[in-house]
Design a protein around this motif. Structure first.
Motif, mmCIF file in Angstrom:
data_model
loop_
_atom_site.group_PDB
_atom_site.id
_atom_site.type_symbol
_atom_site.label_atom_id
_atom_site.label_comp_id
_atom_site.label_asym_id
_atom_site.label_seq_id
_atom_site.Cartn_x
_atom_site.Cartn_y
_atom_site.Cartn_z
ATOM 1 N N PRO A 21 0.803 -1.222 0.000
ATOM 2 C CA PRO A 21 0.000 0.000 0.000
ATOM 3 C C PRO A 21 0.839 1.277 0.000
ATOM 4 N N ALA A 22 2.121 1.172 0.268
ATOM 5 C CA ALA A 22 3.021 2.324 0.253
ATOM 6 C C ALA A 22 4.405 1.825 -0.137
ATOM 7 N N TYR A 23 5.264 2.746 -0.579
ATOM 8 C CA TYR A 23 6.600 2.390 -1.033
ATOM 9 C C TYR A 23 7.676 2.847 -0.039
ATOM 10 N N ARG A 24 7.601 4.110 0.371
ATOM 11 C CA ARG A 24 8.545 4.677 1.327
ATOM 12 C C ARG A 24 7.821 5.609 2.275
ATOM 13 N N LEU A 25 8.411 5.772 3.468
ATOM 14 C CA LEU A 25 7.918 6.716 4.466
ATOM 15 C C LEU A 25 9.070 7.646 4.840
ATOM 16 N N LEU A 26 8.746 8.918 4.976
ATOM 17 C CA LEU A 26 9.720 9.899 5.427
ATOM 18 C C LEU A 26 9.105 10.623 6.620
ATOM 19 N N ASP A 27 9.683 10.422 7.807
ATOM 20 C CA ASP A 27 9.193 11.047 9.036
ATOM 21 C C ASP A 27 10.136 12.172 9.426
ATOM 22 N N MET A 28 9.554 13.358 9.617
ATOM 23 C CA MET A 28 10.323 14.541 10.012
ATOM 24 C C MET A 28 9.791 15.013 11.355
ATOM 25 N N TYR A 29 10.639 14.996 12.358
ATOM 26 C CA TYR A 29 10.238 15.267 13.738
ATOM 27 C C TYR A 29 10.520 16.712 14.131
ATOM 28 N N PHE A 30 9.553 17.289 14.865
ATOM 29 C CA PHE A 30 9.654 18.661 15.355
ATOM 30 C C PHE A 30 9.301 18.684 16.836
ATOM 31 N N ILE A 31 9.733 19.723 17.519
ATOM 32 C CA ILE A 31 9.514 19.828 18.961
ATOM 33 C C ILE A 31 8.025 19.924 19.292
ATOM 34 N N ASP A 32 7.252 20.571 18.423
ATOM 35 C CA ASP A 32 5.818 20.682 18.665
ATOM 36 C C ASP A 32 5.095 21.042 17.364
ATOM 37 N N TYR A 33 3.777 21.115 17.455
ATOM 38 C CA TYR A 33 2.951 21.396 16.287
ATOM 39 C C TYR A 33 3.260 22.782 15.711
ATOM 40 N N ASP A 34 3.479 23.757 16.583
ATOM 41 C CA ASP A 34 3.772 25.109 16.108
ATOM 42 C C ASP A 34 5.060 25.145 15.289
ATOM 43 N N ALA A 35 6.080 24.431 15.721
ATOM 44 C CA ALA A 35 7.347 24.391 14.981
ATOM 45 C C ALA A 35 7.164 23.714 13.627
ATOM 46 N N ALA A 36 6.393 22.628 13.593
ATOM 47 C CA ALA A 36 6.125 21.938 12.327
ATOM 48 C C ALA A 36 5.318 22.832 11.390
ATOM 49 N N SER A 37 4.322 23.492 11.939
ATOM 50 C CA SER A 37 3.483 24.383 11.131
ATOM 51 C C SER A 37 4.291 25.554 10.580
ATOM 52 N N ALA A 38 5.172 26.101 11.392
ATOM 53 C CA ALA A 38 6.013 27.205 10.938
ATOM 54 C C ALA A 38 6.976 26.750 9.849
ATOM 55 N N ALA A 39 7.508 25.544 9.982
ATOM 56 C CA ALA A 39 8.482 25.027 9.021
ATOM 57 C C ALA A 39 7.905 24.927 7.617
ATOM 58 N N VAL A 40 6.628 24.590 7.515
ATOM 59 C CA VAL A 40 6.032 24.391 6.184
ATOM 60 C C VAL A 40 5.677 25.701 5.486
ATOM 61 N N THR A 41 5.923 26.827 6.143
ATOM 62 C CA THR A 41 5.645 28.128 5.534
ATOM 63 C C THR A 41 6.918 28.836 5.071
ATOM 64 N N THR A 42 8.042 28.149 5.121
ATOM 65 C CA THR A 42 9.340 28.770 4.838
ATOM 66 C C THR A 42 9.773 28.579 3.389
ATOM 67 N N ALA A 43 10.814 29.299 3.015
ATOM 68 C CA ALA A 43 11.409 29.148 1.687
ATOM 69 C C ALA A 43 11.941 27.724 1.489
ATOM 70 N N GLU A 44 12.462 27.135 2.567
ATOM 71 C CA GLU A 44 12.973 25.753 2.474
ATOM 72 C C GLU A 44 11.841 24.782 2.140
ATOM 73 N N ALA A 45 10.683 24.999 2.735
ATOM 74 C CA ALA A 45 9.522 24.161 2.432
ATOM 75 C C ALA A 45 9.035 24.396 1.008
ATOM 76 N N ALA A 46 9.162 25.633 0.529
ATOM 77 C CA ALA A 46 8.770 25.949 -0.842
ATOM 78 C C ALA A 46 9.639 25.208 -1.856
ATOM 79 N N ALA A 47 10.839 24.825 -1.458
ATOM 80 C CA ALA A 47 11.697 23.998 -2.306
ATOM 81 C C ALA A 47 11.398 22.516 -2.105
ATOM 82 N N PHE A 48 11.149 22.127 -0.859
ATOM 83 C CA PHE A 48 10.955 20.712 -0.534
ATOM 84 C C PHE A 48 9.641 20.142 -1.072
#
Length: 102
Positions: free
Chosen positions: A53-80
């Protein structure tokens, strides 16, 4: 580490091409601000040879939900994230999850 973002890659159209490009995907993931840990895994094939049902999993860990949410709004996330959708020729799901200790 209380929150993780998991990328669930479905079976790619060309597994060899996926594997060749995957290290670049990991390099982009490592640049996300606030990332604490990355864990990657490849799904074992079924014993009968049928698709998993899946091929690969990529888990990215953050200290909390706010840090994860902030990370996805960055220039780095815009590339990723666009690279995730480009690489995931078989489909992809991305989920945020609260980590619970058992």
């Amino acid at each position: 580490m209380h929150t993780k973002i998991t990328v669930i890659y479905d079976n790619p159209q060309d597994p060899a091409a996926f594997e060749a490009a995957y290290p670049d995907q990991l390099a982009l993931a490592k640049k996300l601000p606030g990332i604490q840990k990355i864990e990657t895994s490849k799904v074992w094939p079924k014993e009968d040879g049928s698709p998993t049902p899946a091929y690969r999993l990529l888990d990215m860990y953050f200290i909390d939900y706010d840090a994860a949410s902030a990370a996805v709004t960055t220039a780095e996330a815009a590339a990723f994230f666009p690279s995730v959708f480009e690489l995931a020729t078989g489909g992809v799901r991305i989920v945020f999850a609260h980590i619970e200790e058992a």
